[in-house]
Design an enzyme around this catalytic site. Structure first.
Site, PDB file in Angstrom:
ATOM      1  N   TYR A  49       0.839  -1.196   0.000  1.00  0.00           N
ATOM      2  CA  TYR A  49       0.000   0.000   0.000  1.00  0.00           C
ATOM      3  C   TYR A  49       0.879   1.253   0.000  1.00  0.00           C
ATOM      4  O   TYR A  49       0.609   2.220  -0.721  1.00  0.00           O
ATOM      5  CB  TYR A  49      -0.914  -0.001   1.221  1.00  0.00           C
ATOM      6  CG  TYR A  49      -1.671   1.293   1.434  1.00  0.00           C
ATOM      7  CD1 TYR A  49      -2.764   1.613   0.639  1.00  0.00           C
ATOM      8  CD2 TYR A  49      -1.287   2.186   2.434  1.00  0.00           C
ATOM      9  CE1 TYR A  49      -3.458   2.810   0.833  1.00  0.00           C
ATOM     10  CE2 TYR A  49      -1.976   3.374   2.636  1.00  0.00           C
ATOM     11  CZ  TYR A  49      -3.062   3.680   1.832  1.00  0.00           C
ATOM     12  OH  TYR A  49      -3.736   4.864   2.034  1.00  0.00           O
ATOM     13  N   SER A  77      -4.388  12.261   8.187  1.00  0.00           N
ATOM     14  CA  SER A  77      -5.282  11.922   7.089  1.00  0.00           C
ATOM     15  C   SER A  77      -6.701  11.672   7.587  1.00  0.00           C
ATOM     16  O   SER A  77      -6.900  11.123   8.675  1.00  0.00           O
ATOM     17  CB  SER A  77      -4.776  10.666   6.370  1.00  0.00           C
ATOM     18  OG  SER A  77      -5.744  10.170   5.460  1.00  0.00           O
ATOM     19  N   GLN A  84      -5.981  16.855   7.241  1.00  0.00           N
ATOM     20  CA  GLN A  84      -6.265  16.700   5.812  1.00  0.00           C
ATOM     21  C   GLN A  84      -7.683  16.217   5.608  1.00  0.00           C
ATOM     22  O   GLN A  84      -8.171  15.341   6.327  1.00  0.00           O
ATOM     23  CB  GLN A  84      -5.277  15.701   5.189  1.00  0.00           C
ATOM     24  CG  GLN A  84      -5.525  15.394   3.725  1.00  0.00           C
ATOM     25  CD  GLN A  84      -6.439  14.187   3.507  1.00  0.00           C
ATOM     26  OE1 GLN A  84      -6.607  13.361   4.404  1.00  0.00           O
ATOM     27  NE2 GLN A  84      -7.032  14.104   2.339  1.00  0.00           N
ATOM     28  N   TYR A  99     -10.745  15.252   2.416  1.00  0.00           N
ATOM     29  CA  TYR A  99     -11.049  15.012   1.009  1.00  0.00           C
ATOM     30  C   TYR A  99     -12.252  15.856   0.596  1.00  0.00           C
ATOM     31  O   TYR A  99     -12.976  16.389   1.432  1.00  0.00           O
ATOM     32  CB  TYR A  99     -11.339  13.526   0.775  1.00  0.00           C
ATOM     33  CG  TYR A  99     -10.133  12.642   0.954  1.00  0.00           C
ATOM     34  CD1 TYR A  99      -9.095  12.652   0.027  1.00  0.00           C
ATOM     35  CD2 TYR A  99     -10.020  11.809   2.070  1.00  0.00           C
ATOM     36  CE1 TYR A  99      -7.976  11.847   0.203  1.00  0.00           C
ATOM     37  CE2 TYR A  99      -8.907  11.006   2.254  1.00  0.00           C
ATOM     38  CZ  TYR A  99      -7.892  11.029   1.312  1.00  0.00           C
ATOM     39  OH  TYR A  99      -6.783  10.243   1.492  1.00  0.00           O
ATOM     40  N   THR A 132      -7.272  17.905  -0.017  1.00  0.00           N
ATOM     41  CA  THR A 132      -6.706  17.125  -1.119  1.00  0.00           C
ATOM     42  C   THR A 132      -7.665  17.194  -2.302  1.00  0.00           C
ATOM     43  O   THR A 132      -8.820  16.784  -2.198  1.00  0.00           O
ATOM     44  CB  THR A 132      -6.502  15.661  -0.688  1.00  0.00           C
ATOM     45  OG1 THR A 132      -5.505  15.623   0.347  1.00  0.00           O
ATOM     46  CG2 THR A 132      -6.027  14.805  -1.856  1.00  0.00           C
ATOM     47  N   ARG A 189      -4.405   0.970  -8.507  1.00  0.00           N
ATOM     48  CA  ARG A 189      -3.119   0.511  -7.977  1.00  0.00           C
ATOM     49  C   ARG A 189      -3.171  -1.012  -7.956  1.00  0.00           C
ATOM     50  O   ARG A 189      -3.860  -1.615  -7.122  1.00  0.00           O
ATOM     51  CB  ARG A 189      -2.895   1.093  -6.585  1.00  0.00           C
ATOM     52  CG  ARG A 189      -2.963   2.636  -6.587  1.00  0.00           C
ATOM     53  CD  ARG A 189      -3.495   3.221  -5.314  1.00  0.00           C
ATOM     54  NE  ARG A 189      -3.851   4.631  -5.491  1.00  0.00           N
ATOM     55  CZ  ARG A 189      -4.380   5.393  -4.538  1.00  0.00           C
ATOM     56  NH1 ARG A 189      -4.614   4.881  -3.338  1.00  0.00           N
ATOM     57  NH2 ARG A 189      -4.695   6.648  -4.778  1.00  0.00           N
ATOM     58  N   LYS A 220      -3.780  20.732  -1.509  1.00  0.00           N
ATOM     59  CA  LYS A 220      -2.777  19.721  -1.870  1.00  0.00           C
ATOM     60  C   LYS A 220      -3.216  18.962  -3.130  1.00  0.00           C
ATOM     61  O   LYS A 220      -4.361  18.526  -3.229  1.00  0.00           O
ATOM     62  CB  LYS A 220      -2.595  18.737  -0.714  1.00  0.00           C
ATOM     63  CG  LYS A 220      -1.569  17.643  -0.936  1.00  0.00           C
ATOM     64  CD  LYS A 220      -1.450  16.787   0.307  1.00  0.00           C
ATOM     65  CE  LYS A 220      -0.445  15.660   0.147  1.00  0.00           C
ATOM     66  NZ  LYS A 220      -0.913  14.635  -0.819  1.00  0.00           N
ATOM     67  N   HIS A 275       0.137  13.131  -5.691  1.00  0.00           N
ATOM     68  CA  HIS A 275      -0.355  12.081  -4.785  1.00  0.00           C
ATOM     69  C   HIS A 275       0.633  10.908  -4.709  1.00  0.00           C
ATOM     70  O   HIS A 275       0.246   9.745  -4.608  1.00  0.00           O
ATOM     71  CB  HIS A 275      -1.725  11.573  -5.237  1.00  0.00           C
ATOM     72  CG  HIS A 275      -2.635  11.208  -4.100  1.00  0.00           C
ATOM     73  ND1 HIS A 275      -3.558  12.078  -3.582  1.00  0.00           N
ATOM     74  CD2 HIS A 275      -2.755  10.072  -3.367  1.00  0.00           C
ATOM     75  CE1 HIS A 275      -4.219  11.489  -2.595  1.00  0.00           C
ATOM     76  NE2 HIS A 275      -3.739  10.278  -2.428  1.00  0.00           N
ATOM     77  N   ARG A 321       0.234   8.016  -7.176  1.00  0.00           N
ATOM     78  CA  ARG A 321      -0.839   7.041  -6.939  1.00  0.00           C
ATOM     79  C   ARG A 321      -2.136   7.399  -7.660  1.00  0.00           C
ATOM     80  O   ARG A 321      -3.125   6.696  -7.530  1.00  0.00           O
ATOM     81  CB  ARG A 321      -1.089   6.917  -5.434  1.00  0.00           C
ATOM     82  CG  ARG A 321       0.077   6.280  -4.698  1.00  0.00           C
ATOM     83  CD  ARG A 321      -0.058   6.404  -3.189  1.00  0.00           C
ATOM     84  NE  ARG A 321      -1.227   5.745  -2.636  1.00  0.00           N
ATOM     85  CZ  ARG A 321      -1.318   4.431  -2.420  1.00  0.00           C
ATOM     86  NH1 ARG A 321      -0.309   3.629  -2.758  1.00  0.00           N
ATOM     87  NH2 ARG A 321      -2.395   3.914  -1.886  1.00  0.00           N
TER      88      ARG A 321
END
Length: 387
Positions: free
Chosen positions: A25, A107, A128, A130, A156, A165, A252, A276, A279
């Site tokens: 990860y 996060s 942070q 989203y 973000t 991924r 970000k 990122h 990613r």
């Protein structure tokens, strides 16, 4: 403690001690992983200019990031699932950052909650978030961050949809992780990791469970995650988030000068030049190549930071010389955390600081504030001349 002289030493220990699912990860990018690789390798194309017969005594790497005093221009980036790399991982990383004098950013997808980190530290940290659809959850998240005395919010903006991924899909790494016989068998070989995890009560997404409407168990989290990320995001929506948070705001995920200028217009205090960590959009420009054109575009309108690919103090020095006020580290501190917990994060910061301090001196500077592009030899066309 083993002899640790570089971040790569911590990575080797980390790989031995942490389950493959969580190692992969951290150590992966999207699709072919081109951008993931070039985020680091592109730093190698920039050379440092050595100077001699310069008084190197009395050196200082102290500076400020968004008005906060820091011991060096480095912040610990928000990394999801940090509490699965090591039990109570976010708390341990935040404590190490506090003692070292650098910012820690939590996060939204952390295992330890905002309240967990706040109750175990005394220095303000960054939060942070989203760009989610649920206004009630978003406002609540900002309010919780304010209650915890977070000193900045970080939005973000490059995760409207998830970059594929391959390793995560093959390992069943999702929110929450889907355990398979193979992954469970691998976890059973990581005895130290397992014993630590058994001793903590924090094993789930602390910022979401009990806070997002209807999220009470792993199955409901899967549904919430799938429905929450806003693919219709635009700059007006980001302005709405700016109204929800009245403190310092960092955006970000900026990799194009046009988006950097848009970030200036929505009232952000700083931006992070970031892809990122490779990613999201594979084949995108590395952050270090994208940095200087963005710095040139925004001038003194906004503070510019960068992340993605930073693995050494020399990387931090190069980013600073190209105009970044600070560099954020993610994988570098996670290696230390997985390898040795809080002591490993501290060791990662010590390694980066020593490399930064010594390299700065050998380039003829004793104060990070005086470092500029003159210390670099940058190839022609490094950041431009694209058709």
């Amino acid at each position: 403690m083993p002899v640790i002289t570089e971040i790569e030493d911590l990575k080797r220990i980390y790989r031995r001690r942490v389950p493959k699912m969580f190692y992969d990860y951290c150590e992966s990018g999207s699709w072919t992983e081109q951008t993931f690789r070039e985020n680091s390798s592109d730093f190698d194309d920039i050379y440092l200019r050595q100077r001699v017969a310069v008084d190197m005594a009395g050196r200082s790497t102290k500076t400020q990031m968004i008005g906060q005093d820091v011991s060096m221009p480095v912040a610990l980036a928000p990394v999801g699932l940090t509490g699965m790399q090591h039990a109570d991982g976010e708390i341990l990383a935040a404590k190490a950052a506090e003692k070292f004098g650098v910012p820690f950013c939590l996060s939204t997808m952390s295992i330890c909650s905002i309240e967990d980190v706040a109750s175990n530290t005394s220095a303000p940290f960054w939060m942070q978030v989203y760009t989610l659809r649920d206004d009630e959850f978003m406002q609540n998240l900002f309010d919780r961050a304010k209650e915890a005395k977070c000193s900045a919010a970080v939005i973000t903006v490059d995760l409207q949809l998830l970059g594929q991924r391959h390793k995560d899909l093959k390992n069943g790494l999702s929110a929450p992780p889907k355990l398979t016989p193979k992954s469970v068998a691998n976890m059973m070989t990581k005895v130290g990791w397992g014993l630590n995890m058994l001793q903590t009560k924090r094993r789930f997404f602390g910022n979401i469970v009990g806070h997002a409407k209807g999220v009470t168990d792993p199955s409901s989290l899967v549904t919430w995650t799938a429905e929450s990320f806003d693919q219709s995001l635009n700059w007006d929506r980001i302005r709405e988030f700016r109204k929800m948070w009245d403190g310092p705001l960092i955006i970000k995920g900026i990799i194009d000068p046009r988006d950097a200028l848009e970030a200036c217009n929505v009232g952000a205090d700083a931006i992070v030049v970031s892809n990122h960590g490779g990613r999201q959009l594979d084949g995108a420009l590395s952050s270090i190549r994208a940095l200087e054109p963005i710095v040139d575009a925004v001038g003194d309108k906004i503070e510019v930071h960068m992340d993605s690919g930073v693995r050494s103090g020399q990387d931090v020095l190069k980013a600073r010389a190209l105009g970044a006020k600070g560099a954020w580290i993610g994988r570098a501190f996670v290696y230390g955390l997985g390898a040795m917990g809080e002591a490993g994060v501290t060791r990662a910061l010590e390694v980066i600081h020593k490399e930064l301090d010594h390299s700065m001196a050998l380039c003829g500077h004793t104060d990070i504030e005086t470092v500029n592009r003159d210390i670099l030899m940058v190839p022609r066309g490094f950041s431009g001349d694209w058709d």
